[in-house]
Design a protein around this motif. Structure first.
Motif, short mmCIF file in Angstrom:
data_model
loop_
_atom_site.label_atom_id
_atom_site.label_comp_id
_atom_site.label_asym_id
_atom_site.label_seq_id
_atom_site.Cartn_x
_atom_site.Cartn_y
_atom_site.Cartn_z
N ARG A 33 0.84 -1.21 0.00
CA ARG A 33 0.00 0.00 0.00
C ARG A 33 0.87 1.26 0.00
NH1 ARG A 33 -5.32 -0.01 2.12
NH2 ARG A 33 -6.37 -1.92 1.49
N ASP A 34 2.05 1.17 0.66
CA ASP A 34 3.00 2.29 0.59
C ASP A 34 3.51 2.47 -0.83
OD1 ASP A 34 2.77 2.98 3.18
OD2 ASP A 34 4.68 2.09 3.85
N ALA A 91 -6.40 -4.53 -19.01
CA ALA A 91 -6.22 -3.09 -18.82
C ALA A 91 -7.31 -2.51 -17.93
CB ALA A 91 -6.22 -2.39 -20.18
N VAL A 92 -8.56 -2.87 -18.20
CA VAL A 92 -9.69 -2.31 -17.44
C VAL A 92 -9.65 -2.81 -16.00
CG1 VAL A 92 -12.20 -2.33 -17.23
CG2 VAL A 92 -11.14 -1.97 -19.47
N LEU A 93 -9.44 -4.11 -15.82
CA LEU A 93 -9.41 -4.67 -14.47
C LEU A 93 -8.27 -4.05 -13.66
CD1 LEU A 93 -10.20 -8.46 -15.06
CD2 LEU A 93 -11.62 -6.76 -13.89
N THR A 94 -7.10 -3.89 -14.28
CA THR A 94 -5.97 -3.29 -13.57
C THR A 94 -6.32 -1.87 -13.12
OG1 THR A 94 -4.42 -4.57 -14.91
CG2 THR A 94 -3.52 -2.69 -13.74
N ALA A 95 -6.99 -1.12 -14.01
CA ALA A 95 -7.38 0.25 -13.65
C ALA A 95 -8.33 0.23 -12.45
CB ALA A 95 -8.04 0.92 -14.85
N ILE A 96 -9.31 -0.69 -12.48
CA ILE A 96 -10.28 -0.78 -11.37
C ILE A 96 -9.57 -1.17 -10.07
CG2 ILE A 96 -12.27 -2.08 -10.49
CD1 ILE A 96 -13.21 -2.32 -13.42
N PHE A 97 -8.72 -2.19 -10.14
CA PHE A 97 -8.03 -2.66 -8.94
C PHE A 97 -7.15 -1.57 -8.36
CE2 PHE A 97 -8.22 -7.22 -10.80
CZ PHE A 97 -9.55 -7.32 -10.39
N LEU A 98 -6.46 -0.81 -9.24
CA LEU A 98 -5.59 0.27 -8.76
C LEU A 98 -6.42 1.36 -8.10
CD1 LEU A 98 -3.02 0.49 -11.67
CD2 LEU A 98 -2.46 0.12 -9.27
N ALA A 99 -7.61 1.60 -8.64
CA ALA A 99 -8.47 2.65 -8.07
C ALA A 99 -8.97 2.23 -6.69
CB ALA A 99 -9.64 2.93 -9.00
N LEU A 100 -9.10 0.91 -6.46
CA LEU A 100 -9.68 0.42 -5.20
C LEU A 100 -8.65 0.24 -4.10
CD1 LEU A 100 -12.26 -2.20 -6.54
CD2 LEU A 100 -12.70 0.09 -5.64
N VAL A 101 -7.34 0.33 -4.44
CA VAL A 101 -6.30 0.13 -3.42
C VAL A 101 -6.38 1.25 -2.38
CG1 VAL A 101 -3.83 0.15 -2.94
CG2 VAL A 101 -4.72 -1.17 -4.86
N LEU A 132 -3.53 -9.46 -10.22
CA LEU A 132 -4.27 -10.03 -9.09
C LEU A 132 -3.66 -9.59 -7.76
CD1 LEU A 132 -4.97 -13.61 -10.49
CD2 LEU A 132 -6.58 -11.71 -10.22
N LEU A 133 -2.33 -9.40 -7.75
CA LEU A 133 -1.68 -8.89 -6.54
C LEU A 133 -2.21 -7.50 -6.22
CD1 LEU A 133 0.66 -9.67 -4.50
CD2 LEU A 133 2.10 -8.16 -5.87
N LEU A 134 -2.38 -6.66 -7.26
CA LEU A 134 -2.95 -5.33 -7.06
C LEU A 134 -4.37 -5.44 -6.53
CD1 LEU A 134 -1.77 -3.62 -10.38
CD2 LEU A 134 -0.76 -3.36 -8.11
N HIS A 135 -5.12 -6.41 -7.05
CA HIS A 135 -6.50 -6.65 -6.61
C HIS A 135 -6.52 -6.97 -5.12
CE1 HIS A 135 -10.53 -8.05 -6.35
NE2 HIS A 135 -10.24 -9.34 -6.39
#
Lengths: 118, 248, 131
Positions: free
Chosen positions: A53-54, A108-118, C42-45
């Protein structure tokens, strides 16, 4: 003959992705998945829950990671598409294209969503 | 006459006599013989019915290309001594239809060459046939490498894409298109690009690179095609961003 | 009758000799690169979820068998890097502003870039891990 091709669109993204994959993927694999399990402490500590997270704290970092992952995904899927065609895969070329670039777009889309949710 | 001999296994095909077979010939071994010399020995002294193309015997005419032990090569440049103790298997170039024995049908290739207009195209040609078009050494250097092609078609035999897509323009013709597109005296670039920027032009190529490996003249068609792709991509975005610009 | 014989390279072209096979391996690097990208995605998820879920996935990613896979993927990724750098001089225009750029220079610059990016990434992650 069929008129000028739209392949340049995909090919240019492929080339940019190729460069990124060439300079970033070896280091990415080492950092996320090799140094840690081999017990290199700094790298193990960077991938605790707080550690990652850092790493992802700054929005510029998340933006850069999103763009890089998307382009590398296009690179890999474009290449897999042409490999399938060169191996005479018994599927319509259009379907192979939809599968390949569809997968790249999904990553690409999933990565964008996952990054937004971190 | 030396006592040593070497075995040639030659691909035979006569369309009226069933499928292809291999026929073995024992020919004398000479240190300075090339595979073409051995074939000519067969033709002259053993079996006059063997058919193959050849002309200059010095790597200029480009007509004696065959598969030598599976690899495309000019038989006038492939030394027998490099394949000792043999046998040496000689086949017609792959990817081309075989007419008879080692002779392949090159009509498809000739048509592809025609598509890319491999000659200087001038808007003003009709006006003055005696006009001179000067060129600096730097301008010559831009395309010189791609102008060394002798149309031997080894690159077509090496290309897996040719084996898949009959319409693919292919390495030599695309390298020649690039050779004229890079020539400062030429004005036919736009016409050629209409052809080579189609799918069956440069975009079928996946940069296997074997065409450049087998080229006896170091033309590097694979490099020429990638350079054309770079230009094609720039041109594609230009057209996308300035659709109002008129292009001939 | 004229019945020309069809002798086109079929889909097994990549088994014909070593240099074809190396090209096949070069193209196959994309499968490993895609796999690593998806694992990283998936790690980012999981990073966006609670610590327990994240650590479970990370332990899977760091399982010895997975590490073996990562090392294989690393070898393929490096093959992509090396093959891409080596062919770049052929794919670029021969002249820039009327001057020929030596191939060795282009290749050297790319490896210098690789070293710089790799080092920066290492330093950044190690620094975050150490503090």
């Amino acid at each position: 003959m069929s008129g000028r091709s739209h392949e340049p669109l995909f090919w240019s993204l492929f080339v940019v992705g190729s460069v990124l994959a060439a300079v970033i993927v070896p280091a990415l694999i080492l950092v996320t998945s090799v140094f840690g399990p081999f017990g290199w402490r700094w790298f193990a500590d960077a991938f605790t829950h707080d550690g990652i997270r850092d790493l992802l704290q700054h929005s510029i970092v998340r933006l850069a990671i999103g763009a890089v992952i998307a382009l590398i995904a296009v690179h890999a899927c474009h290449r897999l598409r042409h490999l399938a065609i060169d191996l005479h895969a018994p599927l319509p070329a259009g379907l192979i294209g939809v599968l390949a670039y569809g997968s790249a777009a999904a990553v690409a889309v999933l990565t964008a969503i996952f990054l937004a949710l971190v | 006459m030396s006592d040593t001999t070497i075995q040639l296994e030659v691909f035979r095909y006569r369309p009226d006599n069933g499928g292809p077979t291999f026929q073995s010939y024992e020919v004398p071994y000479h240190d300075d013989w090339v595979v073409l010399d051995a074939l000519n020995y067969v033709k002259n002294y053993i079996d006059g019915s063997l058919s193959f193309r050849w002309s200059c015997r010095m790597g200029v005419c480009g007509s004696c290309g065959m598969q030598v032990n599976g690899e495309p090569a000019l038989t006038c440049a492939a030394f027998v001594r490099d394949h000792m103790p043999g046998p040496i298997r000689v086949e017609p170039l792959v990817n081309f239809p075989v007419e008879r024995d080692l002779v392949v049908d090159i009509n498809g290739f000739m048509e592809k060459l025609d598509h890319v207009k491999p000659y200087l195209v001038r808007d003003d040609e009709a006006d003055d046939l005696s006009a001179e078009y000067l060129q600096t050494p730097t301008q010559l250097d831009r395309y010189k490498q791609f102008s060394m092609c002798i149309n031997c078609m080894l690159c077509y035999a090496a290309c897996p894409v040719i084996g898949r897509v009959d319409e693919f323009i292919g390495p030599a013709a695309l390298a020649l298109a690039q050779r004229y597109n890079l020539d400062s005296r030429d004005q036919g670039k736009n016409m050629r690009q209409d052809v080579i920027f189609q799918n069956e032009g440069i975009w079928e190529c996946t940069f296997v690179g074997e065409c450049s490996e087998v080229c006896p003249k170091h033309v590097d068609p694979a490099g020429a095609i990638q350079q054309a792709k770079l230009e094609g991509a720039v041109d594609y975005y230009k057209r996308l961003l300035t659709p109002w610009a008129r292009r001939s | 009758m004229n019945r020309p014989l069809d002798r086109r390279l079929g889909w097994t072209w990549w088994t014909r000799n070593g240099s074809y096979f190396r090209i096949f391996l070069r193209e196959a690097t994309s499968a490993f690169i895609l796999a690593e990208v998806v694992l990283f995605m998936l790690l980012l998820h999981k990073a966006g979820q609670d610590a327990e879920t994240y650590l479970a996935y990370r332990d899977f990613l760091w399982h010895p068998l997975m590490v073996v896979f990562h090392l294989v993927a690393l070898a393929f990724a490096l093959w992509h890097t090396i093959s891409f750098f080596l062919i770049a001089p052929n794919a670029l225009p021969g002249q820039v502003a009327g001057r020929r750029i030596p191939a060795a220079f282009i290749i050297g610059q790319q490896f210098a870039g690789l070293a710089a990016v790799t080092l920066l990434l290492f330093l950044w992650v190690a620094w975050v891990g150490a503090t």
